[in-house]
Design a protein around this motif. Structure first.
Motif, PDB file in Angstrom:
ATOM      1  N   ALA A 132     -13.189 -45.172  15.380  1.00 11.77           N
ATOM      2  CA  ALA A 132     -11.861 -44.978  15.815  1.00 11.77           C
ATOM      3  C   ALA A 132     -11.011 -44.177  14.638  1.00 11.77           C
ATOM      4  O   ALA A 132     -10.122 -43.610  14.746  1.00 11.77           O
ATOM      5  N   THR A 133     -11.610 -44.716  13.180  1.00  8.10           N
ATOM      6  CA  THR A 133     -10.676 -44.476  12.119  1.00  8.10           C
ATOM      7  C   THR A 133     -10.924 -42.802  12.083  1.00  8.10           C
ATOM      8  O   THR A 133      -9.799 -42.224  11.591  1.00  8.10           O
ATOM      9  N   GLY A 193      -8.368 -36.626  14.486  1.00  7.29           N
ATOM     10  CA  GLY A 193      -8.024 -36.271  15.971  1.00  7.29           C
ATOM     11  C   GLY A 193      -9.257 -35.824  16.880  1.00  7.29           C
ATOM     12  O   GLY A 193      -9.211 -36.263  17.669  1.00  7.29           O
ATOM     13  N   ASP A 194      -9.930 -34.911  16.524  1.00  8.27           N
ATOM     14  CA  ASP A 194     -11.050 -34.762  16.929  1.00  8.27           C
ATOM     15  C   ASP A 194     -12.262 -34.241  16.190  1.00  8.27           C
ATOM     16  O   ASP A 194     -12.003 -33.626  15.088  1.00  8.27           O
ATOM     17  N   TYR A 225     -11.088 -40.829  14.095  1.00  5.50           N
ATOM     18  CA  TYR A 225     -10.175 -40.001  15.111  1.00  5.50           C
ATOM     19  C   TYR A 225      -8.703 -40.582  14.584  1.00  5.50           C
ATOM     20  O   TYR A 225      -8.166 -39.406  14.937  1.00  5.50           O
ATOM     21  N   ASN A 226      -8.462 -41.483  14.058  1.00  6.69           N
ATOM     22  CA  ASN A 226      -7.050 -41.677  13.267  1.00  6.69           C
ATOM     23  C   ASN A 226      -6.783 -40.529  12.432  1.00  6.69           C
ATOM     24  O   ASN A 226      -5.718 -39.980  12.412  1.00  6.69           O
ATOM     25  N   HIS A 227      -8.043 -40.199  11.703  1.00  7.91           N
ATOM     26  CA  HIS A 227      -7.710 -39.180  10.559  1.00  7.91           C
ATOM     27  C   HIS A 227      -7.790 -37.759  11.081  1.00  7.91           C
ATOM     28  O   HIS A 227      -6.800 -36.799  10.611  1.00  7.91           O
ATOM     29  N   ARG A 280      -6.708 -45.331   1.674  1.00  4.12           N
ATOM     30  CA  ARG A 280      -6.623 -44.558   2.660  1.00  4.12           C
ATOM     31  C   ARG A 280      -7.142 -42.939   2.357  1.00  4.12           C
ATOM     32  O   ARG A 280      -7.967 -42.490   3.059  1.00  4.12           O
ATOM     33  N   LYS A 323     -10.712 -43.198   1.989  1.00  2.95           N
ATOM     34  CA  LYS A 323     -11.626 -43.135   3.424  1.00  2.95           C
ATOM     35  C   LYS A 323     -11.534 -41.759   4.043  1.00  2.95           C
ATOM     36  O   LYS A 323     -12.561 -41.550   4.273  1.00  2.95           O
ATOM     37  N   ARG A 324     -10.583 -41.143   3.855  1.00  2.00           N
ATOM     38  CA  ARG A 324     -10.342 -39.686   4.240  1.00  2.00           C
ATOM     39  C   ARG A 324     -11.456 -38.818   3.564  1.00  2.00           C
ATOM     40  O   ARG A 324     -12.246 -38.128   4.255  1.00  2.00           O
TER      41      ARG A 324
END
Lengths: 209, 209, 209, 209
Positions: free
Chosen positions: B47-48, B54-55, B50-52, B10, B13-14
DNA sequence: GATGAATGAGCCTTCATTCAT
DNA sequence: CATGAATGAAGGCTCATTCAT
């Protein structure tokens, strides 16, 4: 007469578009600026913008050209106040103040912002802003300093270096102080910056020190 | 273990997204940068991202944070080499050279470019870059100069002003010389700029002159 | 005189526009064809096109009219070579060859292409092309075949059907062979097609077989 | 199962888009057809169309592919009814009737119309329609006729030529009779055309005549 | 009557963002 | 949580058409 009116109408529209374009580009950035917004601000139809400039990129360049020309003129006028006569410190402070004002002009900030923003996509904008403005101003400043050296008022081995240093002393703190153009610099502060910069400059470059 | 591995995945990825984001933002500008491009460069699905984050805007801020922290660290390290011991000119030249290198780092150019570009839309980015970096560096530099004054090595009424002037002398010409970061400044030129800037600075501020 | 010259200029312009229109329509299709391109090709201003024809649709119709008239004339000339005298096979082969040439004329391909393309939007174009050309040609061919029957050279119960069959034998393969008009059919091949078509026709319709 | 449902959803959408695209292209022509109209007709968002096909041109090609495949299948099925057994005339009439029906199918008309319309812009559509459909059908028809020759039922020197002639006799009049697909050909008329065409064909090619 | 300039409607395409799996 | 698919809102640009000269 009627021909003149028509031609003037055309010219007016072109100028109006250029103005509007610069305003909107400066306000919203190149990419975010919509051509329809520009057209609306100029009071013309969107297609008219395209009739005149072909595409958005060309419009940006044309805006740059116009504004850069203005900026050059203002800066040159400031530098050219430097003569070999009169009190040196006073004169430098006045020139310094004028240059600070030029640098802090809202249009100048916008120009530099746009340049920075679009440099990656349109590298040739550099030639307009730096090649046709900054370099000329610096050269011109160096010229004047050189004449002051010849007149025995200053002592500088390399006039261009001296010009760079003078400019650095005058303008170097403005980015931070005005929060990148976000905050207006009060007149008094501008005068103090000019005075302090010139003071340091003279301590380093005044003849006979 | 597997939990740790997952958590690491995780985090990786971030971090990958942040890296990719800054790379793409720097390369193409905020508005032109596509979230899909960033995602692709980070090797994750759109989408990932955005998961992390938001925008897109949040992603920009996060990138700024990370890079500004790095920049601050590098600049502080440079300034902190200034001590009250050793040869003053040599030390200043080294610090000056280091600051020039920081300023001319490709990441720094990108940071300033992005800031300029998005200032109109996200004014709070200023706080990150200037409030958390430039101001601190300048204060720190002023501190060191103040101590040099106390140690009798320099003579400056206002250490912050002196710091601004030193910075102006060192960095003021870089925009023009490097064509806004477009042209790499060779090492020797950087050393010359540092030497010349320090020379002028010392002529104006050296104690006992 | 000057009036005449002016009128001639007007007529010339009208003709130039019609020519240009057909050229451009044929080259790019109705929808893709820009009125400015047509105007440029005709050497007039865009507004002049509108002065003459009102709108693009009318311009298309006018082009069709002109070209259909030409096509009709050429086809009729071909059919009318069929007389009741002379060697039948030779005559039919010549007529067949001429019809093939008419059908394969670049202008004819363009006409049929345009018709097909715009049939949905302008169904009345059919009347121009089929009503005023194809039908007439077929009727005329049927007439000639009928006279050949009366002269005892052919045996056909229904001359119109015979005409259709002759046309089908001659022209039916051209679409495929010429790749819808994309590939030029060499003269020799055209003659072979004519000969083969006529041969089959005569095997079926020659009197006394 | 859930995966299947998802995949099916995807496939359904793709198919729906293709169907809608062909419908709209056929109805309005390629250039006039709006992608938003296609999307609406397919019940998806405009962007979904682009997710699946990239751009309008690709969508056109995909439509062509799909419809051409269908057309090929139908035509081949018709031709393959030709065997060496059974009453020749009856069989040919049936095949002829089936081919006429294929040719007069609304979808076939649309296919040919679109091809004609966009040939200039997308020449490779020819390969789809002629290379992958018309040629194959004609070859297949020639094959069957060749076998009928070998079986002593027909007499034709060149089976491909015979196939062309049969096709010409059957289909040659359809353009005119159906007003380019504008008018429905009644069943009885189609049978008459088939009968007449086959009659002429047999008069020319029947063995022992 | 011919022209250059202006217009408004529309179209293809992109993109940030969300949803279902 | 990660993903692929879907979406709605724009945005740049074109084009047929009309005015004023």
């Amino acid at each position: 007469m009627s021909g003149t009116r028509a031609a003037r109408g055309r010219i007016d529209k072109r100028a109006a578009i250029l103005d509007a374009a610069y305003t909107v580009f400066a306000r919203e950035g190149y990419a975010q600026a919509g051509v329809d917004v520009i057209a609306a601000e100029a009071g013309v139809a969107k297609a008219t913008v395209y009739n005149h400039f072909g595409d958005k990129e060309t419009l940006l360049r044309a805006s740059f050209d116009a504004v850069a020309d203005e900026a050059l003129a203002r800066n040159m006028a400031a530098v050219e106040r430097l003569s070999t006569q009169g009190d040196l410190r006073t004169m430098l402070e006045e020139v310094g103040y004028a240059l600070i004002r030029c640098y802090c002009d809202e249009q100048s900030w916008a120009l530099r912002r746009l340049l920075a923003a679009e440099l990656a996509q349109f590298p040739d904008l550099l030639d307009i802003v730096q090649g046709r403005v900054a370099d000329k101003v610096m050269e011109s400043l160096a010229d004047r300093l050189a004449r002051l050296c010849l007149a025995g008022r200053l002592r500088a081995a390399d006039p261009l270096l001296a010009a760079e240093h003078l400019a650095g002393l005058l303008l170097g703190s403005l980015d931070r102080r005005s929060r990148s153009g976000t905050r207006e610099i009060p007149d008094m502060e501008a005068r103090e910056i000019a005075a302090a910069g010139v003071d340091t400059f003279l301590r380093a470059f005044a003849a006979g020190s």
